[in-house]
Write a protein that holds these residues in place. Structure first.
Motif, mmCIF file in Angstrom:
data_model
loop_
_atom_site.group_PDB
_atom_site.id
_atom_site.type_symbol
_atom_site.label_atom_id
_atom_site.label_comp_id
_atom_site.label_asym_id
_atom_site.label_seq_id
_atom_site.Cartn_x
_atom_site.Cartn_y
_atom_site.Cartn_z
ATOM 1 N N ASP A 15 0.831 -1.204 0.000
ATOM 2 C CA ASP A 15 0.000 0.000 0.000
ATOM 3 C C ASP A 15 0.866 1.254 0.000
ATOM 4 O O ASP A 15 0.565 2.225 -0.707
ATOM 5 N N ALA A 16 1.947 1.225 0.767
ATOM 6 C CA ALA A 16 2.788 2.418 0.898
ATOM 7 C C ALA A 16 3.669 2.653 -0.328
ATOM 8 O O ALA A 16 3.881 3.787 -0.750
ATOM 9 N N MET A 17 4.180 1.562 -0.921
ATOM 10 C CA MET A 17 5.118 1.694 -2.034
ATOM 11 C C MET A 17 4.410 1.815 -3.385
ATOM 12 O O MET A 17 4.979 2.337 -4.340
ATOM 13 N N GLY A 18 3.178 1.272 -3.465
ATOM 14 C CA GLY A 18 2.397 1.421 -4.685
ATOM 15 C C GLY A 18 3.135 0.962 -5.921
ATOM 16 O O GLY A 18 3.637 -0.163 -5.995
ATOM 17 N N GLU A 19 3.220 1.861 -6.898
ATOM 18 C CA GLU A 19 3.796 1.505 -8.198
ATOM 19 C C GLU A 19 5.306 1.341 -8.158
ATOM 20 O O GLU A 19 5.914 0.869 -9.124
ATOM 21 N N HIS A 20 5.947 1.722 -7.063
ATOM 22 C CA HIS A 20 7.411 1.650 -7.015
ATOM 23 C C HIS A 20 7.913 0.216 -6.896
ATOM 24 O O HIS A 20 8.968 -0.124 -7.436
ATOM 25 N N LEU A 21 7.195 -0.622 -6.159
ATOM 26 C CA LEU A 21 7.577 -2.026 -6.073
ATOM 27 C C LEU A 21 7.074 -2.750 -7.310
ATOM 28 O O LEU A 21 5.889 -2.719 -7.608
ATOM 29 N N THR A 22 7.981 -3.379 -8.032
ATOM 30 C CA THR A 22 7.584 -4.026 -9.287
ATOM 31 C C THR A 22 7.550 -5.541 -9.199
ATOM 32 O O THR A 22 6.771 -6.180 -9.897
ATOM 33 N N LYS A 23 8.394 -6.135 -8.349
ATOM 34 C CA LYS A 23 8.495 -7.591 -8.329
ATOM 35 C C LYS A 23 8.555 -8.132 -6.898
ATOM 36 O O LYS A 23 9.033 -7.455 -5.983
ATOM 37 N N ILE A 24 8.063 -9.351 -6.750
ATOM 38 C CA ILE A 24 8.212 -10.094 -5.497
ATOM 39 C C ILE A 24 9.278 -11.160 -5.706
ATOM 40 O O ILE A 24 9.265 -11.887 -6.707
ATOM 41 N N VAL A 25 10.219 -11.232 -4.788
ATOM 42 C CA VAL A 25 11.238 -12.269 -4.777
ATOM 43 C C VAL A 25 10.857 -13.251 -3.674
ATOM 44 O O VAL A 25 10.903 -12.929 -2.483
ATOM 45 N N ASP A 26 10.453 -14.432 -4.083
ATOM 46 C CA ASP A 26 9.998 -15.479 -3.174
ATOM 47 C C ASP A 26 11.191 -16.376 -2.848
ATOM 48 O O ASP A 26 11.653 -17.139 -3.701
ATOM 49 N N VAL A 27 11.691 -16.295 -1.608
ATOM 50 C CA VAL A 27 12.891 -17.034 -1.199
ATOM 51 C C VAL A 27 12.498 -18.141 -0.225
ATOM 52 O O VAL A 27 11.852 -17.890 0.790
ATOM 53 N N THR A 28 12.887 -19.369 -0.554
ATOM 54 C CA THR A 28 12.636 -20.510 0.317
ATOM 55 C C THR A 28 13.975 -21.050 0.814
ATOM 56 O O THR A 28 14.840 -21.423 0.005
ATOM 57 N N ILE A 29 14.146 -21.056 2.140
ATOM 58 C CA ILE A 29 15.416 -21.462 2.762
ATOM 59 C C ILE A 29 15.239 -22.829 3.416
ATOM 60 O O ILE A 29 14.304 -23.037 4.197
ATOM 61 N N TYR A 30 16.158 -23.737 3.118
ATOM 62 C CA TYR A 30 16.097 -25.085 3.706
ATOM 63 C C TYR A 30 17.469 -25.479 4.254
ATOM 64 O O TYR A 30 18.480 -25.352 3.555
#
Length: 299
Positions: free
Chosen positions: A214-229
């Motif tokens: 909500d705060a970043m709006g159009e500035h955030l373009t991608k989600i980086v989904d990190v799974t650690i094992y």
């Protein structure tokens, strides 16, 4: 390189070097953050932000060198090829140990902008690191429970306001905003108390991530989904410092926020419900990925 040394000596030497490295970079970071605060010009603030992040990146790089000298920890990462250093990212990961932060910094360093973690407000009092995080504009969050807000209704929305103010600093240069959306580290006890429907994780909390979006709006373009094992079991930080963590597996998946989520109005109840459904599915997919990693790497 020096992992043949006794574990106690490795722990002492590596931890001492971590402290010295932190002090070495903390001093100029604090000095230039003071200049940034005192000079009220937008272009100078932006310039100082780049300089501060560069120094922080050098701190992370040196920590990684210390790790490679004293420990035999191998971090196996898949999915780095999709990342860019000049993009805006929301990084989401499962959370099991303080070691998560160290391996994330090492694995992602140089591949995305410097990681900015959302931190509990109490962490500002951590010796040395609290000051560094403050100087580097890490967002410190104070979350209020529903019971507390019922007694103090004037504070309702204060956490969202804090998030917006923190994220406003991230709109002028590429940034990676990191959020552990479980809200705490995984333990079997917490898992059982929650009656979590996920096999390897706690329930995700939508508040933090929705505030950022909500705060970043159009500035955030991608989600980086990190799974650690951790194939040898979840380590604590002393295990890592003493060189007892042999291997870590990290799987990275990247997707566009716009194509995945579309436009979300977090003031609209239907949009909030839809977002919660998306987050639940997202977390179930990650849980399945963790189980797949466990089956692949269990001896």
């Amino acid at each position: 390189m020096l992992n043949f040394l006794p574990a106690k000596l490795i722990g002492f030497l590596s931890f001492s070097l971590y402290i010295l490295n932190t002090i070495f970079w903390l001093v100029p970071i604090l000095v230039f953050s003071l200049f940034k605060a005192l000079i009220p010009l937008n272009f100078s603030k932006k310039g100082f932000s780049y300089l501060l992040d560069l120094m922080a990146s050098n701190w992370v790089a040196t920590n990684s060198i210390i790790q490679k000298i004293f420990t035999k920890t191998t971090i196996v990462v898949t999915g780095l090829e999709a990342l860019k250093i000049n993009d805006w990212y929301l990084v989401l990961a499962n959370h099991q140990s303080w070691v998560d932060i160290v391996v994330l910094q090492r694995a992602l360093h140089g591949n995305i902008p410097f990681l900015k973690f959302f931190l509990k407000k109490e962490l500002i009092y951590v010796p040395l690191l609290g000051l560094a995080w403050w100087a580097l504009d890490f967002p410190f969050m104070k979350r209020y429970s529903q019971a507390f807000l019922k007694k103090n209704p004037h504070l309702r929305g204060k956490d969202l306001e804090t998030t917006r103010n923190a994220c406003a600093k991230f709109k002028h240069k590429p940034v990676s905003v990191m959020n552990f959306i479980e809200g705490t580290r995984f333990t079997q006890k917490k898992h059982d108390e929650q009656d979590s429907p996920f096999q390897h994780m706690l329930k995700p909390k939508s508040g933090g991530i929705s505030f950022v979006l909500d705060a970043m709006g159009e500035h955030l373009t991608k989600i980086v989904d990190v799974t650690i094992y951790y194939p040898d079991g979840i380590p604590n930080f002393s295990d890592f410092v003493y060189g007892q963590v042999e291997k870590v597996h990290i799987d990275i998946q990247t997707f566009d926020i716009a194509s995945e989520l579309g436009h979300i109005d977090f003031l609209d109840r239907n949009d909030r419900v839809a977002f919660q459904k998306w987050l639940t599915k997202f977390w179930h997919d990650k849980d399945a990925r963790l189980e797949k990693m466990r089956l692949q790497h269990t001896a």
